[in-house]
Write an enzyme that holds these catalytic residues in place. Sequence first.
Site, PDB file in Angstrom:
ATOM      1  N   ARG A  47       0.851  -1.187   0.000  1.00 59.19           N
ATOM      2  CA  ARG A  47       0.000   0.000   0.000  1.00 59.19           C
ATOM      3  C   ARG A  47       0.891   1.244   0.000  1.00 59.19           C
ATOM      4  O   ARG A  47       2.012   1.224   0.528  1.00 59.19           O
ATOM      5  CB  ARG A  47      -0.859   0.001   1.261  1.00 59.19           C
ATOM      6  CG  ARG A  47      -1.869   1.107   1.294  1.00 59.19           C
ATOM      7  CD  ARG A  47      -2.564   1.197   2.657  1.00 59.19           C
ATOM      8  NE  ARG A  47      -3.503   2.303   2.653  1.00 59.19           N
ATOM      9  CZ  ARG A  47      -3.879   2.979   3.723  1.00 59.19           C
ATOM     10  NH1 ARG A  47      -3.411   2.643   4.915  1.00 59.19           N
ATOM     11  NH2 ARG A  47      -4.716   3.983   3.626  1.00 59.19           N
ATOM     12  N   HIS A  48       0.385   2.330  -0.589  1.00 55.23           N
ATOM     13  CA  HIS A  48       1.138   3.594  -0.558  1.00 55.23           C
ATOM     14  C   HIS A  48       1.426   4.013   0.885  1.00 55.23           C
ATOM     15  O   HIS A  48       0.777   3.554   1.823  1.00 55.23           O
ATOM     16  CB  HIS A  48       0.337   4.693  -1.268  1.00 55.23           C
ATOM     17  CG  HIS A  48      -1.009   4.901  -0.645  1.00 55.23           C
ATOM     18  ND1 HIS A  48      -1.183   5.557   0.553  1.00 55.23           N
ATOM     19  CD2 HIS A  48      -2.243   4.494  -1.030  1.00 55.23           C
ATOM     20  CE1 HIS A  48      -2.453   5.558   0.873  1.00 55.23           C
ATOM     21  NE2 HIS A  48      -3.126   4.910  -0.056  1.00 55.23           N
ATOM     22  N   GLY A  49       2.358   4.925   1.045  1.00 61.10           N
ATOM     23  CA  GLY A  49       2.738   5.399   2.378  1.00 61.10           C
ATOM     24  C   GLY A  49       1.777   6.454   2.926  1.00 61.10           C
ATOM     25  O   GLY A  49       0.722   6.727   2.335  1.00 61.10           O
ATOM     26  N   ALA A 101       1.564   1.814   4.077  1.00 65.81           N
ATOM     27  CA  ALA A 101       2.672   0.956   3.622  1.00 65.81           C
ATOM     28  C   ALA A 101       2.490  -0.516   4.005  1.00 65.81           C
ATOM     29  O   ALA A 101       3.436  -1.301   3.991  1.00 65.81           O
ATOM     30  CB  ALA A 101       4.037   1.459   4.103  1.00 65.81           C
TER      31      ALA A 101
END
Length: 464
Positions: free
Chosen positions: A82-84, A393
């Site tokens: 996953r994105h931060g 993340a």
Amino acid sequence: MMVILWKIIHFTTITGFSFCFLNDVAPEDNPDIPAIAKYFSTKGRYEEVNPYLIEDILAVNRSILQPPSAQCREIHLTAIIRHGTRYPTTKNVKKMQKLYDLLKSLPPAKESWLRELQTQWTMWYTDDMDGRLVQKGVNDHKHLAVRLSKLFPSLISEEHLRGGRIKFITSSKHRCVNSTLSFKAGLTELWAIEDMEFDHTVNDALMRFFDQCTRFVQEVDNNPSAAPELDKFKQGPEMRRVQEKIADRLGVPYSLITADMAEAAFYLCAYELAIKTVNSPWCKFFHEVDAQVIEYSSDLKHFWKRGYGYDINSKSSCILFHDVFSRLDKAINENKSDQQVTEAVTIQVGHAETLLPLLTLLGFFKDNDALKSDNYAAQTERSFRTSLMLPYAANLVLALYDCGGGDLRLQPLLNEKPVSFPGLSTDQPASMPSYQEVRERYRELLQGCDFESECQLFKEPAGV
Ligand SMILES: *[C@@H]1O[C@H](CO)[C@@H](O)[C@H](O)[C@H]1NC(C)=O
Ligand SMILES: *[C@@H]1O[C@H](CO)[C@@H](O)[C@H](O)[C@H]1NC(C)=O
Ligand SMILES: *[C@@H]1O[C@H](CO)[C@@H](O)[C@H](O)[C@H]1NC(C)=O
């Protein structure tokens, strides 16, 4: 005065005796971290899930990986990440603004933390932040890259990166692209690579499959009545009590504090911690029991809109599921035919909405009972807790080992912790299942789970 709680942090049992190791300050007693931080759902920090990182953000324990023999070699790794950490989305900023405006319109409060919010704290979140990656989110991915390369040094290596054998795939969303760039920067900075740049591919069919699955979009995502249990819970007694407590603290009529406002206060606390590492006065609106209620309402939403609530939620990830297994097969076949594995590592960056359907399809975090509006108390021990599953993340890593003589093993790790494939073995998570066993476990999905047919609006009956 600060109270230091002595916490039992670890049990070991050796031939029937229990030993406890005591640690003086557990992370949850850190005054910089609100006690409610472990209930922030998808707005929680990765550090809350792995508290040892608070002390050392690059800490890695390689002995969590225990291949069955010394012969075993890692031949492929897929990470779906996953994105931060990001700014709030426009919709959430508007809710925060509304709550803040209310606070400002009230007479000066008696309590100092409330007065601080009224007079010192400023509403610095703006509509145009629009969910963008923040600096902390850049660091989330840089640090994760370094840790994963320490955990899998023969795969996430300079040689493989320079050789083009580490592939990067991302969702087109800016926060994901920026996370991918950050992950790459983590590696190039680690190895001081300045003479080369590395590509990434944008692939929404894989990383945002949820937008492209018509049946899911119509029946669940865009369907305002797809989550009645969530709606009921938000109107229910537990949530109402949280709102009333906020109203009491502010000295306003109960009717003035909506569920949205309670959530806005909660997420203001979450964002101030995640983005600025600040334990802000917003957190003072909540005791742990209140935070658990709001966490449950978020879990209900994810359960019904992305998790076990509807079959199509997980089936929308069929395309990613098959993609993962075909990469594993390809690496195996290349290795078998004595070719160098062309894709040693695949780094795929997406969303909580990418990971959750896939985790659900694989059977992770499945409880006996569905999450409902009226079983909050019965669900306190549930495994479906987005705070633990999907912080910023969050990541699912699949590491494939060749142990010689055709013995292939697949180790899944969730947020850097070894886990077992559900229903596969009651063994220690660290004992790696054979790849054959894993394929057998998911045989039906491997033979079916066709994105096109699952996602069409009027699904044909099976066998037609
Ligand atoms: C590393 O992991 C192993 C296996 O899980 C564990 O026994 C050991 O205590 C860990 N070491 C540290 C320093 O955390
Ligand atoms: C993210 O990428 C955009 C361009 O796509 C850039 O303008 C922005 O500064 C980047 N943000 C970060 C935190 O790297
Ligand atoms: C295949 O995997 C084995 C490890 O099991 C490794 O020793 C060998 O070098 C690999 N072959 C190729 C061509 O990469």
